[in-house]
Design an enzyme around this catalytic site. Sequence first.
Site, mmCIF file in Angstrom:
data_model
loop_
_atom_site.group_PDB
_atom_site.id
_atom_site.type_symbol
_atom_site.label_atom_id
_atom_site.label_comp_id
_atom_site.label_asym_id
_atom_site.label_seq_id
_atom_site.Cartn_x
_atom_site.Cartn_y
_atom_site.Cartn_z
ATOM 1 N N PRO A 117 11.162 28.883 51.176
ATOM 2 C CA PRO A 117 10.989 30.024 52.093
ATOM 3 C C PRO A 117 12.143 31.004 51.929
ATOM 4 O O PRO A 117 13.267 30.598 51.611
ATOM 5 C CB PRO A 117 11.039 29.363 53.480
ATOM 6 C CG PRO A 117 11.701 28.050 53.278
ATOM 7 C CD PRO A 117 11.411 27.622 51.863
ATOM 8 N N ASP A 118 11.860 32.287 52.121
ATOM 9 C CA ASP A 118 12.920 33.300 52.051
ATOM 10 C C ASP A 118 13.449 33.502 53.475
ATOM 11 O O ASP A 118 12.817 34.170 54.302
ATOM 12 C CB ASP A 118 12.361 34.609 51.473
ATOM 13 C CG ASP A 118 13.469 35.583 51.137
ATOM 14 O OD1 ASP A 118 14.472 35.622 51.890
ATOM 15 O OD2 ASP A 118 13.363 36.287 50.123
ATOM 16 N N ILE A 119 14.597 32.885 53.753
ATOM 17 C CA ILE A 119 15.129 32.830 55.126
ATOM 18 C C ILE A 119 15.396 34.224 55.687
ATOM 19 O O ILE A 119 14.969 34.559 56.794
ATOM 20 C CB ILE A 119 16.414 31.971 55.153
ATOM 21 C CG1 ILE A 119 16.094 30.561 54.652
ATOM 22 C CG2 ILE A 119 17.009 31.932 56.554
ATOM 23 C CD1 ILE A 119 17.304 29.740 54.298
ATOM 24 N N ASN B 90 23.843 25.069 43.326
ATOM 25 C CA ASN B 90 24.527 26.156 42.608
ATOM 26 C C ASN B 90 26.014 26.133 42.957
ATOM 27 O O ASN B 90 26.473 25.267 43.684
ATOM 28 C CB ASN B 90 23.882 27.502 42.957
ATOM 29 C CG ASN B 90 23.956 27.777 44.444
ATOM 30 O OD1 ASN B 90 25.023 27.946 45.005
ATOM 31 N ND2 ASN B 90 22.795 27.773 45.103
ATOM 32 N N ASP C 9 16.106 29.179 45.177
ATOM 33 C CA ASP C 9 14.814 29.854 45.290
ATOM 34 C C ASP C 9 13.657 28.878 45.166
ATOM 35 O O ASP C 9 12.569 29.122 45.669
ATOM 36 C CB ASP C 9 14.709 30.940 44.208
ATOM 37 C CG ASP C 9 15.670 32.084 44.506
ATOM 38 O OD1 ASP C 9 15.719 32.502 45.673
ATOM 39 O OD2 ASP C 9 16.404 32.519 43.586
ATOM 40 N N LYS D 207 14.953 6.240 42.716
ATOM 41 C CA LYS D 207 15.650 6.925 41.619
ATOM 42 C C LYS D 207 14.734 6.998 40.388
ATOM 43 O O LYS D 207 14.149 5.977 39.995
ATOM 44 C CB LYS D 207 16.924 6.138 41.299
ATOM 45 C CG LYS D 207 17.799 6.804 40.295
ATOM 46 C CD LYS D 207 19.072 6.000 40.066
ATOM 47 C CE LYS D 207 19.790 6.512 38.853
ATOM 48 N NZ LYS D 207 20.875 5.645 38.446
#
Length: 403
Positions: A313-315, A218, A287, A297
């Site tokens: 995982p949601d840190i 992102n 996410d 490749k």
Amino acid sequence: MPYFSMVSMLSLTNKRILLGITGGIAAYKCAELTRLFAKAGAEVRVAMTQAATEFITPLTMQALSGNRVSLDLLDTEAEAAMGHIELARWADLVLVAPATADFIARVTHGQADDILSTLVLATNAPIALAPAMNQAMWADTGTQSNLRSLRERGFHIFGPGEGAQACGDIGLGRMLEPEQLIEHSAALFEVGELAGLRFVITGGPTREAIDPVRFITNHSSGKMAYALAQEAAAAGAQVTLISGRVNLSAPETVRTLDVESAEDMLTAVMENISDASVFIGVAAVADYRPRLQAEEKIKKDGENLTLELVKNPDIISEVAKLEPKPFVVGFAAETNSIVENGKEKLDKKNLDLLFANNATETFNSDSISVTAITPDNEFELATANKNVVAREMLKLIAEKVKG
Ligand code: PMT
């Protein structure tokens, strides 16, 4: 000898001490002095006169300080690593210990005929001298007149102490003990607002590999996280910054760990979170990640390529589950219903504080506009440069953590 105080420990955290050593028998005490500075959280770089190397080896000082020792103005290798002007600018304090009568005389007359006298002349940092010499040399009118002149110019003179001297005389002229020099040095600095607190901060984007050359990521630049890390360290906190790939460098006072994926970030956070007082999750963590990372490749065989993604995982939620848990601060970059979505995340992730911001304006920008949300309150911080806003955020965190 009493051990140095907690206040010294706090005010020396993250301070950069340039320790100058001149040729006196007390030079051997610089090993302990360096160890105590490091223990108080300061970084030490050492410059030695030629005569000093007769009393303690540069190798000892390099091993204890963890940095290359400056010995010679004309050493091209040392100059390439950190030149003398850069070193003079780097220092928050220049402490010359021991300072011989000869060195004091040379500095009084503004001489710059070796690395140490040059550094003293070139620095804008406070300068402290810890004299060490025979009692008759100390009492000599020449030495006393030099010291008067240096005091008038703003030099700090630490000591000397009184007692038995290496030459057999008894009187004034002994270098102060390392613990006393630590106390005197600490007294020159204010205790920062965040002194004594340990921060772990995540920042930047994560990269989730698809194959050896492609990844999902992102637009996070890391600017907000780096601003927070820099400002927290400047306010005296010990900071560990766990950062995804960005084009920024943190100050030396911040311990930076580079990571790639969300899973790497989680591992680094969990390895470093024990004893943290505050965790700030600024990172824009992906996410989802591809279920499989191709070892080779992926060929462009068809019109479409389907990737199966699995949840990362949601840190921050993992940190908020710890017992005991640090004060947990989250961020939320939203495109709509910014405050409502922020409140939902605060609640769902069990956070103590969250900064909700507008995703379309914040990514990669130098400024930020945020709403601070706590379980029972919400208010806007003035829009400003990310460093300015970081200072406001840290003030708020300090109030909450210190109560
Ligand atoms: O890096 P910059 O260019 O300066 O931009 C700053 C920023 C936009 C990245 C920053 O201001 C910001 O808002 N960061 C959070 C981005 C976001 O929207 O996070 P989120 O809503 O997905 O997650 C909410 C919180 O949970 C965040 O604290 C995040 O770090 C954390 N989280 C999210 C997912 C996950 N798997 N683990 C987490 O820890």
